[in-house]
Motif scaffolding. Structure first.
Motif, short mmCIF file in Angstrom:
data_model
loop_
_atom_site.label_atom_id
_atom_site.label_comp_id
_atom_site.label_asym_id
_atom_site.label_seq_id
_atom_site.Cartn_x
_atom_site.Cartn_y
_atom_site.Cartn_z
N MET A 34 0.84 -1.19 0.00
CA MET A 34 0.00 0.00 0.00
C MET A 34 0.88 1.25 0.00
SD MET A 34 -3.09 0.76 2.57
CE MET A 34 -3.47 2.40 3.03
N ALA A 35 0.59 2.17 -0.87
CA ALA A 35 1.38 3.39 -1.00
C ALA A 35 0.91 4.45 0.00
CB ALA A 35 1.25 3.94 -2.42
N ASP A 36 1.82 5.34 0.36
CA ASP A 36 1.45 6.46 1.21
C ASP A 36 0.64 7.45 0.41
OD1 ASP A 36 2.84 5.49 3.42
OD2 ASP A 36 4.70 6.43 2.80
N VAL A 37 -0.34 8.06 1.05
CA VAL A 37 -1.20 9.05 0.40
C VAL A 37 -0.95 10.40 1.05
CG1 VAL A 37 -3.58 9.74 -0.05
CG2 VAL A 37 -2.95 7.33 -0.16
N ILE A 38 -0.86 11.44 0.21
CA ILE A 38 -0.66 12.80 0.71
C ILE A 38 -1.83 13.67 0.26
CG2 ILE A 38 0.70 13.51 -1.29
CD1 ILE A 38 2.41 15.13 0.78
N HIS A 39 -2.20 14.61 1.12
CA HIS A 39 -3.29 15.54 0.83
C HIS A 39 -2.73 16.95 1.00
CE1 HIS A 39 -7.74 16.76 1.62
NE2 HIS A 39 -7.06 17.71 1.01
N LEU A 40 -2.69 17.71 -0.10
CA LEU A 40 -2.18 19.09 -0.07
C LEU A 40 -3.30 20.06 -0.36
CD1 LEU A 40 0.99 18.69 -2.32
CD2 LEU A 40 0.90 18.65 0.17
N GLU A 41 -3.29 21.18 0.33
CA GLU A 41 -4.19 22.30 0.04
C GLU A 41 -3.33 23.55 0.02
OE1 GLU A 41 -7.35 22.54 2.86
OE2 GLU A 41 -8.30 20.71 2.15
N GLY A 42 -3.38 24.27 -1.09
CA GLY A 42 -2.57 25.48 -1.18
C GLY A 42 -2.81 26.22 -2.47
N PHE A 43 -1.96 27.18 -2.72
CA PHE A 43 -2.10 28.04 -3.90
C PHE A 43 -1.03 27.72 -4.93
CE2 PHE A 43 -4.29 30.27 -0.56
CZ PHE A 43 -5.44 30.70 -1.20
N VAL A 44 -1.42 27.73 -6.19
CA VAL A 44 -0.52 27.45 -7.30
C VAL A 44 0.43 28.63 -7.49
CG1 VAL A 44 -0.40 26.95 -9.78
CG2 VAL A 44 -2.25 25.97 -8.39
N ALA A 45 1.73 28.35 -7.49
CA ALA A 45 2.74 29.40 -7.55
C ALA A 45 2.97 29.96 -8.94
CB ALA A 45 4.07 28.87 -6.99
N LYS A 46 2.80 29.11 -9.96
CA LYS A 46 2.99 29.55 -11.35
C LYS A 46 2.16 28.64 -12.24
CE LYS A 46 7.24 26.85 -11.70
NZ LYS A 46 8.66 26.85 -11.98
N ASP A 47 1.93 29.06 -13.45
CA ASP A 47 1.14 28.24 -14.37
C ASP A 47 1.81 26.87 -14.56
OD1 ASP A 47 -0.91 30.07 -14.84
OD2 ASP A 47 0.14 30.99 -16.52
N PRO A 48 1.01 25.81 -14.73
CA PRO A 48 1.56 24.47 -14.94
C PRO A 48 2.48 24.43 -16.15
CG PRO A 48 -0.81 24.36 -14.53
CD PRO A 48 -0.46 25.80 -14.71
N GLU A 49 3.48 23.56 -16.08
CA GLU A 49 4.43 23.39 -17.18
C GLU A 49 4.42 21.92 -17.59
OE1 GLU A 49 8.12 24.75 -15.55
OE2 GLU A 49 7.53 26.85 -15.65
N SER A 50 4.30 21.67 -18.90
CA SER A 50 4.29 20.31 -19.42
C SER A 50 5.56 20.01 -20.18
CB SER A 50 3.08 20.10 -20.33
OG SER A 50 1.89 20.19 -19.59
N ARG A 51 5.97 18.74 -20.14
CA ARG A 51 7.15 18.31 -20.88
C ARG A 51 6.94 16.86 -21.33
NH1 ARG A 51 8.16 17.69 -15.58
NH2 ARG A 51 9.32 15.88 -14.86
N ALA A 52 7.64 16.49 -22.37
CA ALA A 52 7.56 15.12 -22.88
C ALA A 52 8.57 14.24 -22.16
CB ALA A 52 7.83 15.10 -24.38
N ALA A 53 8.16 13.00 -21.91
CA ALA A 53 9.04 11.99 -21.33
C ALA A 53 8.77 10.69 -22.07
CB ALA A 53 8.78 11.83 -19.84
N GLY A 54 9.52 10.48 -23.14
CA GLY A 54 9.25 9.32 -23.99
C GLY A 54 7.89 9.48 -24.65
N ASN A 55 7.02 8.50 -24.48
CA ASN A 55 5.67 8.55 -25.05
C ASN A 55 4.66 9.18 -24.10
OD1 ASN A 55 6.53 7.28 -27.39
ND2 ASN A 55 6.13 5.24 -26.56
N HIS A 56 5.14 9.77 -23.02
CA HIS A 56 4.26 10.33 -22.00
C HIS A 56 4.43 11.85 -21.91
CE1 HIS A 56 3.40 6.29 -20.59
NE2 HIS A 56 4.70 6.05 -20.65
N THR A 57 3.44 12.48 -21.32
CA THR A 57 3.51 13.91 -21.01
C THR A 57 3.41 14.05 -19.50
OG1 THR A 57 2.44 14.49 -23.08
CG2 THR A 57 2.46 16.17 -21.36
#
Length: 84
Positions: free
Chosen positions: A1-24
């Motif tokens: 069983m994996a550990d689960v985290i719950h975060l609540e907060g404000f986004v510091a900057k717009d999301p950034e996407s990048r390619a990783a092989g066949n994934h984004t």
């Protein structure tokens, strides 16, 4: 069983996407005020100088989850993130 985290907060900057092989991978930086409940209210923790303690979290969303985040989340938005 994996550990689960719950975060609540404000986004510091717009999301950034990048390619990783066949994934984004879409990254979102979230600022979370450290604190605790006291007498039924959330109270921010402070350091020795009286400044609020903020923790910075770098989160990652893969593929279609990242696509959704890229379009829906923006700098300054309040977010709740639950994940592993």
């Amino acid at each position: 069983m994996a550990d689960v985290i719950h975060l609540e907060g404000f986004v510091a900057k717009d999301p950034e996407s990048r390619a990783a092989g066949n994934h984004t991978i879409t990254s979102v930086t979230v600022a979370v005020n450290q604190g605790r409940m006291k007498d039924g209210k959330f109270v921010n923790d402070t350091d020795r100088d009286g400044k609020e303690i903020v923790r910075w979290w770098e989160t990652a969303f893969w593929n279609e989850h990242g696509d959704a985040v890229q379009h829906a989340v923006h700098k300054g938005d309040f977010v709740q993130i639950i994940g592993e």
